[in-house]
Design a protein around this motif. Structure first.
Motif, PDB file in Angstrom:
ATOM      1  N   PRO A  55       0.831  -1.210   0.000  1.00 49.97           N
ATOM      2  CA  PRO A  55       0.000   0.000   0.000  1.00 49.97           C
ATOM      3  C   PRO A  55       0.865   1.259   0.000  1.00 49.97           C
ATOM      4  O   PRO A  55       1.989   1.256   0.484  1.00 49.97           O
ATOM      5  N   GLU A  56       0.335   2.319  -0.578  1.00 51.13           N
ATOM      6  CA  GLU A  56       0.918   3.673  -0.613  1.00 51.13           C
ATOM      7  C   GLU A  56       2.062   3.814  -1.618  1.00 51.13           C
ATOM      8  O   GLU A  56       2.089   4.734  -2.421  1.00 51.13           O
ATOM      9  N   LEU A  57       3.031   2.897  -1.550  1.00 51.53           N
ATOM     10  CA  LEU A  57       4.175   2.953  -2.462  1.00 51.53           C
ATOM     11  C   LEU A  57       4.591   1.514  -2.752  1.00 51.53           C
ATOM     12  O   LEU A  57       4.955   0.779  -1.833  1.00 51.53           O
ATOM     13  N   ASN A  58       4.503   1.092  -4.024  1.00 53.47           N
ATOM     14  CA  ASN A  58       4.810  -0.317  -4.296  1.00 53.47           C
ATOM     15  C   ASN A  58       6.308  -0.591  -4.206  1.00 53.47           C
ATOM     16  O   ASN A  58       7.144   0.324  -4.191  1.00 53.47           O
ATOM     17  N   GLY A  59       6.645  -1.864  -4.137  1.00 56.74           N
ATOM     18  CA  GLY A  59       8.023  -2.255  -3.920  1.00 56.74           C
ATOM     19  C   GLY A  59       8.977  -1.780  -5.000  1.00 56.74           C
ATOM     20  O   GLY A  59      10.113  -1.394  -4.719  1.00 56.74           O
ATOM     21  N   LEU A  60       8.534  -1.795  -6.250  1.00 56.65           N
ATOM     22  CA  LEU A  60       9.396  -1.371  -7.345  1.00 56.65           C
ATOM     23  C   LEU A  60       9.741   0.110  -7.228  1.00 56.65           C
ATOM     24  O   LEU A  60      10.905   0.502  -7.384  1.00 56.65           O
ATOM     25  N   GLU A  61       8.757   0.949  -6.936  1.00 58.76           N
ATOM     26  CA  GLU A  61       9.005   2.383  -6.785  1.00 58.76           C
ATOM     27  C   GLU A  61       9.858   2.660  -5.547  1.00 58.76           C
ATOM     28  O   GLU A  61      10.724   3.538  -5.560  1.00 58.76           O
ATOM     29  N   LEU A  62       9.606   1.913  -4.478  1.00 59.43           N
ATOM     30  CA  LEU A  62      10.420   2.075  -3.263  1.00 59.43           C
ATOM     31  C   LEU A  62      11.879   1.760  -3.565  1.00 59.43           C
ATOM     32  O   LEU A  62      12.789   2.513  -3.191  1.00 59.43           O
ATOM     33  N   CYS A  63      12.106   0.654  -4.249  1.00 60.67           N
ATOM     34  CA  CYS A  63      13.461   0.237  -4.600  1.00 60.67           C
ATOM     35  C   CYS A  63      14.153   1.310  -5.442  1.00 60.67           C
ATOM     36  O   CYS A  63      15.313   1.666  -5.205  1.00 60.67           O
ATOM     37  N   LYS A  64      13.425   1.838  -6.416  1.00 68.83           N
ATOM     38  CA  LYS A  64      13.982   2.865  -7.306  1.00 68.83           C
ATOM     39  C   LYS A  64      14.366   4.113  -6.516  1.00 68.83           C
ATOM     40  O   LYS A  64      15.457   4.665  -6.693  1.00 68.83           O
ATOM     41  N   LYS A  65      13.494   4.568  -5.626  1.00 65.41           N
ATOM     42  CA  LYS A  65      13.776   5.774  -4.827  1.00 65.41           C
ATOM     43  C   LYS A  65      14.952   5.537  -3.891  1.00 65.41           C
ATOM     44  O   LYS A  65      15.831   6.401  -3.735  1.00 65.41           O
ATOM     45  N   PHE A  66      14.993   4.378  -3.243  1.00 65.57           N
ATOM     46  CA  PHE A  66      16.052   4.090  -2.277  1.00 65.57           C
ATOM     47  C   PHE A  66      17.410   3.993  -2.956  1.00 65.57           C
ATOM     48  O   PHE A  66      18.419   4.458  -2.419  1.00 65.57           O
ATOM     49  N   ARG A  67      17.451   3.424  -4.139  1.00 66.47           N
ATOM     50  CA  ARG A  67      18.719   3.244  -4.848  1.00 66.47           C
ATOM     51  C   ARG A  67      19.336   4.574  -5.304  1.00 66.47           C
ATOM     52  O   ARG A  67      20.534   4.640  -5.569  1.00 66.47           O
TER      53      ARG A  67
END
Length: 219
Positions: A55-67
């Motif tokens: 929810p809120e932010l999917n795993g792919l987008e989270l991974c992209k932002k964190f990297r």
């Protein structure tokens, strides 16, 4: 070792937390992508287990932002997705590994250990200092320290030669690629900058001055 579990399914979340704690890991838990990203950025976990659908932010987008700000922390996706296109998308955005749900805990544990061994192979440490040579990141007390290219190269050289006196001419050659007579005062300037940025206390005499010779990294 600290593992961040970003998973919104209660059963899987509880299963992972219990199993990993029994193996001696500290666990952080996030149930949404937004909270997961905040914990990943602020808590400096050693590894992240990341669900794809959140929810809120999917795993792919989270991974992209964190990297964009951290290239070294291993990320393992926990996902029901297994198409070639989805796997490629995850890898292109910074994932280190995938494991498909449902999975056996022992297989996941081995994948975790593989990633942690790989990460540790790139870590050089001295006291409270840790350097990741591959990602060129420096931490003190788990806090990321921003260094210039030459500051990093100088610190890395000293730590690779810890407990050994590094003569000024050695340092100039290794860090500045200077093989001729040169004013070595530049080294002192960078050493002072390093000590200031690393905020060493009197007890943390990690970079010792060997008068008339050079410097030594030592606890």
């Amino acid at each position: 070792m600290k593992i961040l579990i970003i998973e919104d399914e209660p059963g899987i979340k509880s299963f992972l937390q219990q199993g990993l704690q029994e193996e001696g890991f500290d666990c952080l838990i996030a149930e949404t992508g937004t909270i997961g990203l905040q914990l990943a950025q602020n808590e400096n976990p050693d590894l992240i287990l990341l669900d794809w659908m959140l929810p809120e932010l999917n795993g792919l987008e989270l991974c992209k932002k964190f990297r964009k700000e951290n290239s070294s922390t291993p990320i393992i996706f926990l996902t029901a997705k297994d198409t070639v296109e989805e796997t490629i998308a995850g890898l292109q955005n910074g994932a280190n590994d995938f494991i498909k749900k449902p999975f056996h805990f022992q297989e996941l544990l081995e994948r975790i250990n593989v990633q942690l061994r790989s990460k540790q192979a790139n870590i050089i440490s001295l006291g409270k200092i840790k350097i990741n040579e591959q990602s060129r990141e420096v931490f003190k007390d788990e806090k990321l320290i921003q260094l210039t290219v030459k500051e990093f190269d100088l610190l890395l050289f000293l730590l690779k030669n810890k407990n050994k006196v590094c003569e000024r001419k050695e340092i100039l050659k290794a860090v500045w690629d200077i093989n001729f007579e040169y004013d070595s005062g530049v080294i002192d300037v960078y050493i002072n900058a390093l000590r200031k940025k690393m905020a060493f206390t009197k007890e943390e005499n990690y970079i010792q001055t060997i008068r008339g010779v050079g410097y030594m990294a030592k606890i």
